[in-house]
Design a protein around this motif. Structure first.
Motif, mmCIF file in Angstrom:
data_model
loop_
_atom_site.group_PDB
_atom_site.id
_atom_site.type_symbol
_atom_site.label_atom_id
_atom_site.label_comp_id
_atom_site.label_asym_id
_atom_site.label_seq_id
_atom_site.Cartn_x
_atom_site.Cartn_y
_atom_site.Cartn_z
ATOM 1 N N VAL A 109 4.289 -48.730 13.303
ATOM 2 C CA VAL A 109 4.328 -48.202 14.572
ATOM 3 C C VAL A 109 5.257 -46.856 14.772
ATOM 4 O O VAL A 109 4.812 -45.773 15.132
ATOM 5 N N VAL A 110 6.327 -47.027 14.294
ATOM 6 C CA VAL A 110 7.514 -45.871 14.138
ATOM 7 C C VAL A 110 6.899 -44.751 13.379
ATOM 8 O O VAL A 110 6.921 -43.748 13.652
ATOM 9 N N SER A 111 6.174 -45.037 12.331
ATOM 10 C CA SER A 111 5.548 -44.155 11.366
ATOM 11 C C SER A 111 4.511 -43.259 12.039
ATOM 12 O O SER A 111 4.482 -41.905 12.087
ATOM 13 N N ALA A 112 3.794 -44.109 12.935
ATOM 14 C CA ALA A 112 2.667 -43.414 13.805
ATOM 15 C C ALA A 112 3.109 -42.506 14.747
ATOM 16 O O ALA A 112 2.454 -41.478 15.016
ATOM 17 N N LYS A 113 4.280 -43.010 15.301
ATOM 18 C CA LYS A 113 4.656 -42.193 16.592
ATOM 19 C C LYS A 113 5.433 -40.927 15.888
ATOM 20 O O LYS A 113 5.261 -39.586 16.509
ATOM 21 N N ALA A 114 6.091 -40.970 14.880
ATOM 22 C CA ALA A 114 6.655 -39.930 14.057
ATOM 23 C C ALA A 114 5.791 -38.862 13.598
ATOM 24 O O ALA A 114 5.937 -37.453 13.818
ATOM 25 N N MET A 115 4.521 -39.439 13.130
ATOM 26 C CA MET A 115 3.398 -38.228 12.878
ATOM 27 C C MET A 115 2.853 -37.774 13.700
ATOM 28 O O MET A 115 2.332 -36.635 13.882
ATOM 29 N N LEU A 117 4.185 -37.079 16.801
ATOM 30 C CA LEU A 117 5.529 -36.007 17.162
ATOM 31 C C LEU A 117 5.322 -34.703 16.216
ATOM 32 O O LEU A 117 5.266 -33.501 16.878
ATOM 33 N N VAL A 118 5.226 -34.870 14.996
ATOM 34 C CA VAL A 118 5.127 -33.927 14.098
ATOM 35 C C VAL A 118 3.911 -33.062 14.217
ATOM 36 O O VAL A 118 4.029 -31.724 14.051
ATOM 37 N N GLY A 119 2.732 -33.608 14.343
ATOM 38 C CA GLY A 119 1.489 -33.265 14.749
ATOM 39 C C GLY A 119 0.926 -32.565 13.496
ATOM 40 O O GLY A 119 1.348 -32.566 12.442
ATOM 41 N N GLY A 120 -0.548 -32.414 13.354
ATOM 42 C CA GLY A 120 -1.349 -32.164 12.537
ATOM 43 C C GLY A 120 -2.088 -33.293 11.416
ATOM 44 O O GLY A 120 -1.591 -34.302 11.876
ATOM 45 N N ALA A 126 1.778 -36.390 6.745
ATOM 46 C CA ALA A 126 1.851 -37.557 6.089
ATOM 47 C C ALA A 126 3.263 -38.227 5.440
ATOM 48 O O ALA A 126 3.681 -39.117 5.357
ATOM 49 N N LEU A 127 3.821 -36.993 4.786
ATOM 50 C CA LEU A 127 4.980 -37.186 4.024
ATOM 51 C C LEU A 127 6.174 -37.616 5.230
ATOM 52 O O LEU A 127 7.004 -38.508 4.822
ATOM 53 N N THR A 181 -3.857 -42.756 16.152
ATOM 54 C CA THR A 181 -3.973 -41.404 15.702
ATOM 55 C C THR A 181 -3.277 -41.320 14.200
ATOM 56 O O THR A 181 -1.938 -41.406 14.318
ATOM 57 N N VAL A 182 -3.877 -41.208 13.402
ATOM 58 C CA VAL A 182 -3.665 -41.324 11.983
ATOM 59 C C VAL A 182 -4.023 -40.019 11.222
ATOM 60 O O VAL A 182 -5.242 -39.800 11.421
ATOM 61 N N PRO A 183 -3.265 -39.435 10.634
ATOM 62 C CA PRO A 183 -3.617 -38.199 9.712
ATOM 63 C C PRO A 183 -4.948 -38.421 9.047
ATOM 64 O O PRO A 183 -4.733 -39.248 8.291
ATOM 65 N N ALA A 184 -5.912 -37.605 8.905
ATOM 66 C CA ALA A 184 -7.210 -38.017 8.400
ATOM 67 C C ALA A 184 -6.847 -37.738 6.840
ATOM 68 O O ALA A 184 -7.395 -38.341 6.067
ATOM 69 N N VAL A 185 -5.675 -37.210 6.202
ATOM 70 C CA VAL A 185 -5.341 -37.169 4.980
ATOM 71 C C VAL A 185 -4.956 -38.263 4.429
ATOM 72 O O VAL A 185 -5.409 -38.696 3.282
#
Length: 374
Positions: A109-115, A117-120, A126-127, A181-185
């Motif tokens: 959850v926290v990782s998803a929110k961070a990504m 926030l970073v966007g893209g 992903a990193l 919302t998860v980066p496609a990569v």
């Protein structure tokens, strides 16, 4: 560090000085090797796994043994495999970690929110998610370890509390609604991608690499030896210089960090935080580790056994679906195997206690390790 030769080896070396034909001795040695191998619980479970595989292959030869089906089984095991590594270390210390499923959800959850926030959708995003996920898991693991090692709260209570707290905070952060919302990569390359030039899932390659690496750590490094020593005899470990509190904190921190990493893998595979989908994860991982031969009483366990133990529930679930049996029977079968595994462990320990009760032995870390295999 003093090592002790096994009694069988001493006997063989002393008897080898006399004259006589070598063939019977060699034959007996081969027989002892086979007997010892059959006595290893992880190998016994491997035989059970082979039998289960052959049964399902015979019942559904056109579907079950096909690579497309086995690939799905391997992929489904990957996340549990990463969690099982940390659980093996914890249980070897005679502890328990009930929080890994909730820590996985919280970290995801926290990782998803961070990504978000970073966007893209690139690797930079992903990193960032990876770092956040591992940091969250590490934080929960350190908290568990400090309360267990320093405050002397039983591991069952500490990790049960962490289970509820981590899951509750994950629901607070999301309002109980999964993030999708998860980066496609991540989804395209790790969740559903293959190793280059093969059809082997990349997520499974990652899990296998982790199993191999931490197998070496557990069985071939000082950190692993200290882990066995703490689980074998905590007081004796202190007397020979092991910093037991630091070791316990490190082991629970490792379990938490791996749960955090598994949270990112879960996001990659499912494309969602799956808050409600990890309710049985803790018990499934513990069952797999114990079925694989890691003793709930501490001091004994292998990463190989954990890998084999993970395969049994996955094969049963998949096989039952293919042959048309209700998958609920999988829980029954796993429960039976789990009870049998614990029963065998208790009998083995009782037998060792009856056979090793006499003289005194010099205390050493190697001795602590070897006593559990007597």
């Amino acid at each position: 560090m003093t090592t002790h030769a096994p009694a069988g080896l001493k006997s063989a070396s002393s008897s080898g000085t006399g004259a006589g034909p070598r063939t019977p001795s060699s034959s007996r040695g081969n027989g002892n090797v086979v007997k010892n191998l059959l006595g290893v619980q992880a190998f016994q479970i491997l035989l059970v796994l082979v039998v289960i595989f052959l049964i399902f292959t015979a019942l559904a030869p056109s579907a079950f043994p096909q690579w497309t089906n086995l690939r799905q089984v391997i992929q489904n095991m990957s996340i549990l495999g990463v969690l099982g590594i940390g659980m093996t270390f914890v249980i070897v210390t005679s502890g328990i970690d009930l929080s890994v499923g909730s820590v996985l959800v919280f970290s995801g959850v926290v990782s998803a929110k961070a990504m978000i926030l970073v966007g893209g959708d690139g690797w930079t995003t992903a990193l960032a998610g990876l770092v956040v996920a591992i940091a969250c898991g590490l934080g929960w693991g350190l908290l568990n370890g400090l309360l267990i090692a320093k405050a002397k709260v039983p591991p069952l209570i500490v990790t049960l509390g962490s289970l509820g707290a981590a899951l509750g905070l994950a629901q607070v952060f999301t309002g109980g609604v999964d993030l999708t919302t998860v980066p496609a990569v991540l989804s395209d390359n790790i969740g559903y991608g293959n190793l280059v030039g093969t059809t082997l899932p990349l997520i499974s390659v990652i899990a296998i690499a982790f199993l191999l690496f931490f197998g070496v750590v557990l069985h071939r490094t000082k950190f692993g030896l200290y882990t066995f020593a703490v689980g074998s005899n905590e007081e004796a470990a202190r007397r020979v210089g092991v910093k037991v509190d630091r070791q316990l904190i490190s082991v629970y921190a490792l379990s938490g960090a791996l749960a955090g990493f598994a949270g990112l893998l879960s996001l990659s595979q499912f494309g969602t935080t799956a808050i409600a989908g990890q309710s049985q994860t803790n018990l499934n991982v513990i069952a797999a580790v114990v079925i694989g031969g890691t003793s709930l009483f501490g001091g004994l366990g292998t990463i190989f056994g954990t890998a084999v133990g993970l395969c049994i529930p996955a094969i049963l679930q998949n096989g039952f679906v293919i042959i048309g049996v209700q998958p609920f029977w999988q829980q029954v079968a796993v429960g039976v195997v789990l009870v049998v595994a614990v029963y065998i462990d208790q009998r083995r320990r009782a037998s060792a206690a009856r056979g090793g009760g006499g003289g005194t032995r010099r205390v050493s870390l190697a001795g602590l390790f070897q006593r559990q295999k007597a």
